[in-house]
Design a protein around this motif. Sequence first.
Motif, PDB file in Angstrom:
ATOM      1  N   PRO A 292     -71.570 -37.130 -21.176  1.00 12.52           N
ATOM      2  CA  PRO A 292     -71.683 -36.163 -20.077  1.00 12.52           C
ATOM      3  C   PRO A 292     -72.730 -35.077 -20.303  1.00 12.52           C
ATOM      4  N   VAL A 293     -73.231 -34.944 -21.544  1.00 16.58           N
ATOM      5  CA  VAL A 293     -74.153 -33.838 -21.843  1.00 16.58           C
ATOM      6  C   VAL A 293     -75.388 -34.356 -22.574  1.00 16.58           C
ATOM      7  N   LEU A 294     -76.549 -33.870 -22.136  1.00 25.31           N
ATOM      8  CA  LEU A 294     -77.818 -34.232 -22.763  1.00 25.31           C
ATOM      9  C   LEU A 294     -78.522 -32.951 -23.193  1.00 25.31           C
ATOM     10  N   LEU A 295     -78.874 -32.890 -24.491  1.00 17.15           N
ATOM     11  CA  LEU A 295     -79.614 -31.734 -25.015  1.00 17.15           C
ATOM     12  C   LEU A 295     -81.026 -32.187 -25.364  1.00 17.15           C
ATOM     13  N   LEU A 296     -82.012 -31.521 -24.801  1.00 18.42           N
ATOM     14  CA  LEU A 296     -83.407 -31.917 -25.002  1.00 18.42           C
ATOM     15  C   LEU A 296     -84.164 -30.760 -25.631  1.00 18.42           C
ATOM     16  N   ASP A 297     -84.819 -31.040 -26.770  1.00 21.53           N
ATOM     17  CA  ASP A 297     -85.570 -29.982 -27.457  1.00 21.53           C
ATOM     18  C   ASP A 297     -87.067 -30.243 -27.279  1.00 21.53           C
ATOM     19  N   GLU A 298     -87.739 -29.424 -26.531  1.00 17.24           N
ATOM     20  CA  GLU A 298     -89.191 -29.544 -26.286  1.00 17.24           C
ATOM     21  C   GLU A 298     -89.580 -30.982 -25.914  1.00 17.24           C
ATOM     22  N   PRO A 299     -88.938 -31.536 -24.880  1.00 20.27           N
ATOM     23  CA  PRO A 299     -89.158 -32.959 -24.612  1.00 20.27           C
ATOM     24  C   PRO A 299     -90.566 -33.295 -24.152  1.00 20.27           C
ATOM     25  N   THR A 300     -91.277 -32.359 -23.539  1.00 22.13           N
ATOM     26  CA  THR A 300     -92.582 -32.722 -22.965  1.00 22.13           C
ATOM     27  C   THR A 300     -93.756 -32.245 -23.815  1.00 22.13           C
ATOM     28  N   SER A 301     -93.471 -31.625 -24.982  1.00 26.91           N
ATOM     29  CA  SER A 301     -94.607 -31.199 -25.797  1.00 26.91           C
ATOM     30  C   SER A 301     -95.352 -32.443 -26.274  1.00 26.91           C
ATOM     31  N   GLY A 302     -96.646 -32.443 -26.107  1.00 26.01           N
ATOM     32  CA  GLY A 302     -97.445 -33.594 -26.515  1.00 26.01           C
ATOM     33  C   GLY A 302     -97.529 -34.699 -25.489  1.00 26.01           C
TER      34      GLY A 302
ATOM     35  N   ALA B 291     -75.671 -36.321 -26.116  1.00 27.35           N
ATOM     36  CA  ALA B 291     -76.829 -36.966 -26.738  1.00 27.35           C
ATOM     37  C   ALA B 291     -77.846 -35.871 -26.966  1.00 27.35           C
ATOM     38  N   TYR B 292     -78.386 -35.844 -28.188  1.00 33.89           N
ATOM     39  CA  TYR B 292     -79.379 -34.839 -28.558  1.00 33.89           C
ATOM     40  C   TYR B 292     -80.710 -35.554 -28.756  1.00 33.89           C
ATOM     41  N   VAL B 293     -81.704 -35.134 -28.003  1.00 29.12           N
ATOM     42  CA  VAL B 293     -83.030 -35.745 -28.131  1.00 29.12           C
ATOM     43  C   VAL B 293     -83.974 -34.692 -28.706  1.00 29.12           C
ATOM     44  N   PRO B 294     -84.281 -34.790 -30.011  1.00 36.50           N
ATOM     45  CA  PRO B 294     -85.156 -33.801 -30.631  1.00 36.50           C
ATOM     46  C   PRO B 294     -86.603 -33.996 -30.190  1.00 36.50           C
ATOM     47  N   GLU B 295     -87.438 -33.052 -30.565  1.00 38.44           N
ATOM     48  CA  GLU B 295     -88.844 -33.098 -30.159  1.00 38.44           C
ATOM     49  C   GLU B 295     -89.469 -34.436 -30.550  1.00 38.44           C
ATOM     50  N   SER B 296     -89.128 -34.884 -31.732  1.00 37.78           N
ATOM     51  CA  SER B 296     -89.634 -36.160 -32.187  1.00 37.78           C
ATOM     52  C   SER B 296     -88.441 -37.108 -32.297  1.00 37.78           C
ATOM     53  N   VAL B 297     -88.376 -38.082 -31.399  1.00 39.76           N
ATOM     54  CA  VAL B 297     -87.189 -38.943 -31.309  1.00 39.76           C
ATOM     55  C   VAL B 297     -87.081 -39.831 -32.550  1.00 39.76           C
ATOM     56  N   ALA B 298     -85.921 -39.797 -33.187  1.00 38.78           N
ATOM     57  CA  ALA B 298     -85.711 -40.583 -34.413  1.00 38.78           C
ATOM     58  C   ALA B 298     -85.148 -41.952 -34.060  1.00 38.78           C
ATOM     59  N   LEU B 299     -85.950 -42.988 -34.294  1.00 40.39           N
ATOM     60  CA  LEU B 299     -85.500 -44.369 -34.074  1.00 40.39           C
ATOM     61  C   LEU B 299     -85.892 -45.177 -35.310  1.00 40.39           C
ATOM     62  N   TYR B 300     -85.356 -46.398 -35.411  1.00 40.61           N
ATOM     63  CA  TYR B 300     -85.757 -47.264 -36.518  1.00 40.61           C
ATOM     64  C   TYR B 300     -86.991 -48.058 -36.091  1.00 40.61           C
ATOM     65  N   ASP B 301     -88.129 -47.739 -36.722  1.00 39.34           N
ATOM     66  CA  ASP B 301     -89.408 -48.305 -36.294  1.00 39.34           C
ATOM     67  C   ASP B 301     -89.483 -49.826 -36.422  1.00 39.34           C
ATOM     68  N   HIS B 302     -88.747 -50.373 -37.372  1.00 36.26           N
ATOM     69  CA  HIS B 302     -88.835 -51.819 -37.586  1.00 36.26           C
ATOM     70  C   HIS B 302     -87.897 -52.589 -36.658  1.00 36.26           C
ATOM     71  N   LEU B 303     -87.081 -51.864 -35.889  1.00 36.28           N
ATOM     72  CA  LEU B 303     -86.204 -52.547 -34.923  1.00 36.28           C
ATOM     73  C   LEU B 303     -86.831 -52.468 -33.537  1.00 36.28           C
ATOM     74  N   THR B 304     -86.457 -53.403 -32.668  1.00 42.16           N
ATOM     75  CA  THR B 304     -86.960 -53.378 -31.295  1.00 42.16           C
ATOM     76  C   THR B 304     -86.185 -52.326 -30.489  1.00 42.16           C
ATOM     77  N   ALA B 305     -86.644 -52.092 -29.246  1.00 43.56           N
ATOM     78  CA  ALA B 305     -85.950 -51.135 -28.379  1.00 43.56           C
ATOM     79  C   ALA B 305     -84.497 -51.559 -28.183  1.00 43.56           C
ATOM     80  N   ARG B 306     -84.323 -52.839 -27.842  1.00 48.45           N
ATOM     81  CA  ARG B 306     -82.957 -53.350 -27.638  1.00 48.45           C
ATOM     82  C   ARG B 306     -82.109 -53.168 -28.900  1.00 48.45           C
ATOM     83  N   GLU B 307     -82.708 -53.532 -30.058  1.00 50.39           N
ATOM     84  CA  GLU B 307     -81.944 -53.448 -31.316  1.00 50.39           C
ATOM     85  C   GLU B 307     -81.596 -52.001 -31.667  1.00 50.39           C
TER      86      GLU B 307
END
Length: 244
Positions: free
Chosen positions: A157-167, A82-98
Amino acid sequence: MMRDAAIDVRALRHSYGQREVLRGLDLRVAAGEIYALLGGNGAGKSTTLSALLGFIRPGSGSVQVCGIDPATAPQDARAQLAYVPESVALYDHLTARENVEYFLALARAARDRGTVIDPALDAVGLPGHAWDARVGGFSKGMRQKVAIALALARHVPVLLLDEPTSGLDPSATLEFNRLIETARDRGVAILMVTHDLLSAVDVADRIGFLSEGRIEEELVAGAAGARFDLNALHARYTGAKVSG
Ligand SMILES: Nc1ncnc2c1ncn2[C@@H]1O[C@H](COP(=O)(O)OP(=O)(O)OP(=O)(O)O)[C@@H](O)[C@H]1O
């Protein structure tokens, strides 16, 4: 000897045109370990992530994610991470569960709410009232929780985090650190690219300094309470002299 190196990079070289950015990078991250990769601007941290994601084809050396070469089998390698970029890309019009449900469907992973999605949202500490709220109004910290919940639900098994705490403010940073400890304690290998020394000192099991295209120095966390010497790390990072 490290066992279970989920991320295994050896003698990696990569150039953009004439400019050689990675010059023999060796980097291993074990299952159940948090590795903070530090380095000045332009040191090659994002290039390292690109190699792990299969976005670049390195000039020489080897890259493996759970034994898979991302350059030759990018889809198989990405299924492991799982790759978590600095700014997490999600669908804003969907809920967390969705959102979690949708991305699990894309990954062709099990997505039962009761047994998969809700336990993952619970594990990352997303408040119950937010589960059915559209993520468009979420803070960075809450978006990260959704992204990590997705990683836990996928059992990667692997998590890649790019600047997760900036901001993130200091308390949100601490909360984020506890969150990735949850993933580590489940055996996930975590590589975190960061400029945030405080966060690295708080949560990393090892810290590596990338300079001149390779890991110039690697530090291992000491006992609790004196994990790393922050002043020495800061001086190491900035080239300043340590006082006292
Ligand atoms: N696609 C590209 N084409 C050409 N040069 C690139 C490309 N991507 C990165 N570079 C150069 O490679 C070097 C390393 O870049 P990289 O983004 O990996 O560094 P970084 O350590 O992530 O930096 P930062 O901390 O600023 O994000 C930089 O000099 C950058 O300008």
